[in-house]
Design a protein around this motif. Structure first.
Motif, PDB file in Angstrom:
ATOM      1  N   ILE A   1      33.228  59.823  22.947  1.00 60.19           N
ATOM      2  CA  ILE A   1      33.703  60.927  23.775  1.00 60.19           C
ATOM      3  C   ILE A   1      34.649  60.447  24.865  1.00 60.19           C
ATOM      4  O   ILE A   1      34.681  59.275  25.224  1.00 60.19           O
ATOM      5  CB  ILE A   1      32.519  61.681  24.436  1.00 60.19           C
ATOM      6  N   ASP A   2      35.394  61.399  25.365  1.00 56.86           N
ATOM      7  CA  ASP A   2      36.227  61.227  26.548  1.00 56.86           C
ATOM      8  C   ASP A   2      35.282  61.086  27.739  1.00 56.86           C
ATOM      9  O   ASP A   2      34.335  61.867  27.880  1.00 56.86           O
ATOM     10  CB  ASP A   2      37.095  62.490  26.684  1.00 56.86           C
ATOM     11  N   SER A   3      35.528  60.136  28.624  1.00 56.93           N
ATOM     12  CA  SER A   3      34.548  59.900  29.698  1.00 56.93           C
ATOM     13  C   SER A   3      34.528  61.042  30.718  1.00 56.93           C
ATOM     14  O   SER A   3      33.582  61.159  31.494  1.00 56.93           O
ATOM     15  CB  SER A   3      34.799  58.553  30.378  1.00 56.93           C
ATOM     16  N   LEU A   4      35.549  61.905  30.714  1.00 56.10           N
ATOM     17  CA  LEU A   4      35.513  63.089  31.587  1.00 56.10           C
ATOM     18  C   LEU A   4      34.457  64.086  31.104  1.00 56.10           C
ATOM     19  O   LEU A   4      34.017  64.946  31.853  1.00 56.10           O
ATOM     20  CB  LEU A   4      36.889  63.765  31.638  1.00 56.10           C
ATOM     21  N   GLU A   5      34.058  63.971  29.861  1.00 55.02           N
ATOM     22  CA  GLU A   5      33.058  64.882  29.287  1.00 55.02           C
ATOM     23  C   GLU A   5      31.673  64.262  29.257  1.00 55.02           C
ATOM     24  O   GLU A   5      30.743  64.823  28.691  1.00 55.02           O
ATOM     25  CB  GLU A   5      33.478  65.278  27.872  1.00 55.02           C
ATOM     26  N   MET A   6      31.537  63.070  29.825  1.00 55.06           N
ATOM     27  CA  MET A   6      30.256  62.388  29.781  1.00 55.06           C
ATOM     28  C   MET A   6      29.305  63.005  30.808  1.00 55.06           C
ATOM     29  O   MET A   6      29.660  63.165  31.976  1.00 55.06           O
ATOM     30  CB  MET A   6      30.465  60.907  30.070  1.00 55.06           C
ATOM     31  N   THR A   7      28.106  63.354  30.368  1.00 60.06           N
ATOM     32  CA  THR A   7      27.114  63.973  31.259  1.00 60.06           C
ATOM     33  C   THR A   7      26.197  62.910  31.873  1.00 60.06           C
ATOM     34  O   THR A   7      26.187  61.755  31.434  1.00 60.06           O
ATOM     35  CB  THR A   7      26.243  64.961  30.472  1.00 60.06           C
ATOM     36  N   ASP A   8      25.421  63.322  32.850  1.00 58.56           N
ATOM     37  CA  ASP A   8      24.430  62.421  33.437  1.00 58.56           C
ATOM     38  C   ASP A   8      23.445  61.940  32.373  1.00 58.56           C
ATOM     39  O   ASP A   8      23.008  60.784  32.387  1.00 58.56           O
ATOM     40  CB  ASP A   8      23.668  63.135  34.561  1.00 58.56           C
ATOM     41  N   ALA A   9      23.113  62.854  31.460  1.00 58.90           N
ATOM     42  CA  ALA A   9      22.191  62.479  30.382  1.00 58.90           C
ATOM     43  C   ALA A   9      22.815  61.406  29.490  1.00 58.90           C
ATOM     44  O   ALA A   9      22.133  60.468  29.045  1.00 58.90           O
ATOM     45  CB  ALA A   9      21.840  63.712  29.552  1.00 58.90           C
ATOM     46  N   ASP A  10      24.117  61.533  29.245  1.00 59.09           N
ATOM     47  CA  ASP A  10      24.807  60.507  28.450  1.00 59.09           C
ATOM     48  C   ASP A  10      24.732  59.152  29.152  1.00 59.09           C
ATOM     49  O   ASP A  10      24.440  58.127  28.539  1.00 59.09           O
ATOM     50  CB  ASP A  10      26.288  60.882  28.253  1.00 59.09           C
ATOM     51  N   ARG A  11      25.022  59.173  30.465  1.00 60.66           N
ATOM     52  CA  ARG A  11      25.005  57.901  31.221  1.00 60.66           C
ATOM     53  C   ARG A  11      23.608  57.281  31.199  1.00 60.66           C
ATOM     54  O   ARG A  11      23.448  56.069  31.078  1.00 60.66           O
ATOM     55  CB  ARG A  11      25.432  58.141  32.672  1.00 60.66           C
ATOM     56  N   GLN A  12      22.588  58.144  31.326  1.00 66.32           N
ATOM     57  CA  GLN A  12      21.230  57.626  31.312  1.00 66.32           C
ATOM     58  C   GLN A  12      20.893  57.043  29.942  1.00 66.32           C
ATOM     59  O   GLN A  12      20.217  56.012  29.847  1.00 66.32           O
ATOM     60  CB  GLN A  12      20.249  58.748  31.694  1.00 66.32           C
ATOM     61  N   ALA A  13      21.429  57.698  28.891  1.00 63.99           N
ATOM     62  CA  ALA A  13      21.173  57.182  27.538  1.00 63.99           C
ATOM     63  C   ALA A  13      21.798  55.798  27.360  1.00 63.99           C
ATOM     64  O   ALA A  13      21.210  54.912  26.724  1.00 63.99           O
ATOM     65  CB  ALA A  13      21.738  58.159  26.500  1.00 63.99           C
ATOM     66  N   ILE A  14      22.979  55.616  27.937  1.00 62.90           N
ATOM     67  CA  ILE A  14      23.623  54.291  27.855  1.00 62.90           C
ATOM     68  C   ILE A  14      22.773  53.255  28.598  1.00 62.90           C
ATOM     69  O   ILE A  14      22.523  52.150  28.101  1.00 62.90           O
ATOM     70  CB  ILE A  14      25.052  54.348  28.449  1.00 62.90           C
TER      71      ILE A  14
END
Lengths: 168, 168, 168, 168
Positions: free
Chosen positions: B50-63
């Motif tokens: 994904i484009d990092s502008l579309e990255m959610t907090d949940a995405d960051r936590q998953a990483i």
């Protein structure tokens, strides 16, 4: 500030369309730094522009002397891969063990390319990014940065059959 | 062994010639490692694309959770540049200070590109070489490797006017 | 002498690394002619620099008027692929059948690219070589040169699913 | 249907990273046609894969015989630039004047490149687009397509100082 000393090698070979041969003109290092959007403070100096198979002992000593005299404590050297290990050895012997010498201890990283930068399939940009990063992060010593790895000068050889640098 | 976690970003955007837009298909990381003749032992895992502008907090936590669970202690993350600093912060907070935590201390390096790898003028290959090298040479911590430099996660911002990463 | 009229299109799109979007700056046609070692006597004129989906009827008429007034009897037009057929029609109607008109009969060849020239995988250089050659060898008329072929203006459509030009 | 006969030449040279020399492996013509999104109906046949300086009279005759026997009346030949003019002469003499012979009259276009296709700066894709287009549009005869132009076989020479094809 990092010194980038250019000596030639496959890195900088280009195609002479009139003779159909690979030759040297100017270094591509500045263009490569621009492409990499590099913002490291660097000083690019071209010492020679030769195939490393043609490098003499005097050439190697000249490179070592330049490293010793240079004000920068972190140095990247672009070099042909065929005799990169020999030059690393000359550097290590001239600059001595960092702890014992009276000179400023230096981190020196040699790098090169298996395919000229001017070819689409070159590893040069990857190697330059790698060498500049190792030069910033590694403790004083002489290293070879190839294939994404950093090798101590006395623990590396070029495998001529696979074209890969590896521990002996 | 270094884990390379792919999340997308400009790095992996490519041109869709039917729609005339920039989209994602598959990651270019494997091809880039091949081009760089990389012989570092790596494990490439695609977490998202994904484009990092579309990255959610949940995405960051998953990483961050993937980093924490991964057996590798050295990790490179490819990521869009726009929110790379935010993800670095989530990683640092989740994985904690390396000295205090009960987890294995890890060296995590985020990198990306200002121009898609598929373009001739991309900085991607330079950045990947840089990030992999910093990941091998730097002590535990969370870093951003861009423009040939490595920044600590809490000492960096993207200058949106110049497109360059710098100290705040 | 061949006139090359530049109107924009995918051909000339480039990546704006600050905004992450595809935009226009200057035409790549001159650089492409240099790369092709082109020794055809050409005059490159930039008429507009737009996406062909945004081209108005007035724009098309302006292109046709320029063709009519230009001293060259052989003309190549670089153009977005989406409305290339519409512009070809305007050209044919404005310049009239070569046999009946009072104007000098002209060979006009429109070409473009599915992928921007700045991408490694562009068809632009192939298409430019093709269009310039058809412009020299074909009798007066209005043609579209894409996919290695030349189509008469009234016997061609762009297949939007395959991205290929073909007979209707 | 157009026959594309591959004979080698700079066009197809590639860099052997183990020996540091330019060599031949497989032809790039198929990949180039894919890049050009070429939809011309072609049959690619590799006759030999050599530097044109090493081409013998027997080789040239073999090329001419293949042209004569081939079912296609339109033929493109990829060829080294150094002796392209000599091969064109052999072709013209073997296939004879189109009007007088008992064979089907053919349009044969030789092309090549000053820089290998595998280099970023190659003219190969431009020349292939040009040659395929001239092969479709020109009347029977033997031609050389280089530098965006088409020359009759008996009205061309390679200027070895400039690397450009021109009238004698």
């Amino acid at each position: 500030m990092i010194a980038i000393l250019v000596t030639g090698g496959t890195f900088d070979k280009q195609y002479n369309e009139l003779t159909g041969t690979l030759t040297f003109r100017e270094t591509h290092v500045t263009e490569m730094l621009r492409l990499g959007r590099c913002r490291v403070d660097v000083s690019v100096r071209q010492l020679m522009m030769i195939d490393s198979l043609e490098m003499t002992d005097a050439d190697r000593q000249a490179i070592a002397d330049t490293c010793q005299r240079s004000p920068e404590s972190r140095i990247v050297i672009t070099h042909g891969t065929d005799t990169m290990v020999e030059t690393a050895m000359t550097l290590a012997k001239t600059l001595g063990p960092p702890e014992g010498g009276h000179d400023q201890p230096k981190t020196i990283v040699l790098t090169g390319a298996m395919v000229p930068y001017a070819f689409g399939s070159s590893d040069g940009l990857f190697n330059l990014g790698s060498a500049l990063s190792f030069a910033q992060a590694l403790p004083p010593g002489v290293y070879i940065a190839m294939n994404g790895r950093a090798f101590a000068w006395d623990d590396v050889r070029k495998n001529r059959e696979s074209g890969v640098f590896e521990e002996p």
